[in-house]
Design a protein around this motif. Structure first.
Motif, PDB file in Angstrom:
ATOM      1  N   THR A   1      44.896  44.751  49.138  1.00 24.71           N
ATOM      2  CA  THR A   1      43.741  44.588  50.016  1.00 24.71           C
ATOM      3  C   THR A   1      43.185  43.196  49.766  1.00 24.71           C
ATOM      4  O   THR A   1      42.866  42.837  48.628  1.00 24.71           O
ATOM      5  N   ILE A   2      43.076  42.416  50.835  1.00 22.10           N
ATOM      6  CA  ILE A   2      42.606  41.041  50.765  1.00 22.10           C
ATOM      7  C   ILE A   2      41.236  40.964  51.425  1.00 22.10           C
ATOM      8  O   ILE A   2      41.070  41.410  52.563  1.00 22.10           O
ATOM      9  N   THR A   3      40.252  40.391  50.721  1.00 20.95           N
ATOM     10  CA  THR A   3      38.939  40.123  51.299  1.00 20.95           C
ATOM     11  C   THR A   3      38.737  38.616  51.268  1.00 20.95           C
ATOM     12  O   THR A   3      38.590  38.037  50.185  1.00 20.95           O
ATOM     13  N   PRO A   4      38.747  37.962  52.424  1.00 19.62           N
ATOM     14  CA  PRO A   4      38.467  36.523  52.445  1.00 19.62           C
ATOM     15  C   PRO A   4      36.954  36.278  52.418  1.00 19.62           C
ATOM     16  O   PRO A   4      36.166  37.128  52.854  1.00 19.62           O
ATOM     17  N   TYR A   5      36.549  35.139  51.904  1.00 19.02           N
ATOM     18  CA  TYR A   5      35.145  34.743  51.848  1.00 19.02           C
ATOM     19  C   TYR A   5      34.972  33.412  52.557  1.00 19.02           C
ATOM     20  O   TYR A   5      35.824  32.531  52.441  1.00 19.02           O
ATOM     21  N   ASP A   6      33.853  33.266  53.269  1.00 15.85           N
ATOM     22  CA  ASP A   6      33.594  32.002  53.950  1.00 15.85           C
ATOM     23  C   ASP A   6      33.006  30.990  52.963  1.00 15.85           C
ATOM     24  O   ASP A   6      32.841  31.274  51.779  1.00 15.85           O
ATOM     25  N   ASP A   7      32.659  29.819  53.455  1.00 16.34           N
ATOM     26  CA  ASP A   7      32.148  28.747  52.598  1.00 16.34           C
ATOM     27  C   ASP A   7      30.810  29.086  51.952  1.00 16.34           C
ATOM     28  O   ASP A   7      30.423  28.478  50.964  1.00 16.34           O
ATOM     29  N   HIS A   8      30.100  30.054  52.508  1.00 17.75           N
ATOM     30  CA  HIS A   8      28.794  30.439  51.971  1.00 17.75           C
ATOM     31  C   HIS A   8      28.887  31.660  51.064  1.00 17.75           C
ATOM     32  O   HIS A   8      27.881  32.154  50.577  1.00 17.75           O
ATOM     33  N   GLY A   9      30.083  32.177  50.850  1.00 18.94           N
ATOM     34  CA  GLY A   9      30.295  33.310  49.962  1.00 18.94           C
ATOM     35  C   GLY A   9      30.172  34.673  50.620  1.00 18.94           C
ATOM     36  O   GLY A   9      30.196  35.690  49.946  1.00 18.94           O
TER      37      GLY A   9
ATOM     38  N   ALA B   1      45.816  28.170  48.933  1.00 13.03           N
ATOM     39  CA  ALA B   1      45.954  27.066  47.978  1.00 13.03           C
ATOM     40  C   ALA B   1      45.887  25.711  48.678  1.00 13.03           C
ATOM     41  O   ALA B   1      45.369  24.745  48.127  1.00 13.03           O
ATOM     42  N   THR B   2      46.389  25.659  49.892  1.00 13.51           N
ATOM     43  CA  THR B   2      46.388  24.404  50.647  1.00 13.51           C
ATOM     44  C   THR B   2      45.012  24.089  51.220  1.00 13.51           C
ATOM     45  O   THR B   2      44.575  22.942  51.203  1.00 13.51           O
ATOM     46  N   THR B   3      44.320  25.119  51.707  1.00 14.04           N
ATOM     47  CA  THR B   3      43.050  24.906  52.421  1.00 14.04           C
ATOM     48  C   THR B   3      41.821  25.123  51.550  1.00 14.04           C
ATOM     49  O   THR B   3      40.719  24.762  51.964  1.00 14.04           O
ATOM     50  N   GLY B   4      41.973  25.732  50.381  1.00 12.86           N
ATOM     51  CA  GLY B   4      40.822  26.025  49.538  1.00 12.86           C
ATOM     52  C   GLY B   4      40.104  27.306  49.929  1.00 12.86           C
ATOM     53  O   GLY B   4      38.996  27.564  49.469  1.00 12.86           O
ATOM     54  N   ARG B   5      40.731  28.101  50.753  1.00 12.84           N
ATOM     55  CA  ARG B   5      40.151  29.376  51.177  1.00 12.84           C
ATOM     56  C   ARG B   5      40.014  30.304  49.976  1.00 12.84           C
ATOM     57  O   ARG B   5      40.901  30.386  49.136  1.00 12.84           O
ATOM     58  N   ARG B   6      38.885  31.015  49.896  1.00 13.95           N
ATOM     59  CA  ARG B   6      38.641  31.929  48.779  1.00 13.95           C
ATOM     60  C   ARG B   6      39.003  33.349  49.177  1.00 13.95           C
ATOM     61  O   ARG B   6      38.619  33.818  50.242  1.00 13.95           O
ATOM     62  N   LEU B   7      39.755  34.014  48.288  1.00 15.79           N
ATOM     63  CA  LEU B   7      40.224  35.371  48.550  1.00 15.79           C
ATOM     64  C   LEU B   7      39.937  36.264  47.348  1.00 15.79           C
ATOM     65  O   LEU B   7      39.987  35.816  46.209  1.00 15.79           O
ATOM     66  N   HIS B   8      39.671  37.515  47.612  1.00 15.62           N
ATOM     67  CA  HIS B   8      39.615  38.534  46.566  1.00 15.62           C
ATOM     68  C   HIS B   8      40.788  39.470  46.845  1.00 15.62           C
ATOM     69  O   HIS B   8      40.943  39.973  47.956  1.00 15.62           O
ATOM     70  N   ILE B   9      41.620  39.709  45.838  1.00 18.29           N
ATOM     71  CA  ILE B   9      42.855  40.482  46.020  1.00 18.29           C
ATOM     72  C   ILE B   9      42.818  41.685  45.084  1.00 18.29           C
ATOM     73  O   ILE B   9      42.583  41.541  43.886  1.00 18.29           O
ATOM     74  N   ARG B  10      43.054  42.858  45.659  1.00 17.21           N
ATOM     75  CA  ARG B  10      43.145  44.098  44.873  1.00 17.21           C
ATOM     76  C   ARG B  10      44.445  44.794  45.211  1.00 17.21           C
ATOM     77  O   ARG B  10      44.759  44.972  46.380  1.00 17.21           O
ATOM     78  N   PRO B  11      45.202  45.219  44.203  1.00 15.14           N
ATOM     79  CA  PRO B  11      46.420  45.990  44.490  1.00 15.14           C
ATOM     80  C   PRO B  11      46.054  47.387  44.970  1.00 15.14           C
ATOM     81  O   PRO B  11      45.055  47.959  44.546  1.00 15.14           O
ATOM     82  N   GLN B  12      46.851  47.917  45.862  1.00 15.18           N
ATOM     83  CA  GLN B  12      46.695  49.286  46.349  1.00 15.18           C
ATOM     84  C   GLN B  12      47.636  50.176  45.563  1.00 15.18           C
ATOM     85  O   GLN B  12      48.778  49.794  45.317  1.00 15.18           O
TER      86      GLN B  12
END
Length: 58
Positions: free
Chosen positions: A4-12, A33-44
């Motif tokens: 499960t991937i939860t992306p976060y915007d620049d403001h968190g 990694a290329t764009t600096g996008r922040r992700l939270h990753i949880r295994p299912q």
């Protein structure tokens, strides 16, 4: 395995979650990694294996 991937915007602030398989996760990680996008990753947990809860101790 699925994740499960939860992306976060620049403001968190979290965006909508998505569930992906390993090849899709690898693509998302490469892009993040290329764009600096922040992700939270949880295994299912795998659906074809019993949960550890309720198993007898060794």
């Amino acid at each position: 395995m699925r994740f499960t991937i939860t992306p976060y915007d620049d403001h968190g602030a979290p965006a909508s979650r998505q569930t992906v398989d390993l090849p899709a996760l690898q693509a998302l990680l490469t892009e993040a990694a290329t764009t600096g996008r922040r992700l939270h990753i949880r295994p299912q947990p795998r659906e074809d294996r019993p949960s550890a809860i309720g198993q007898e101790p060794r």
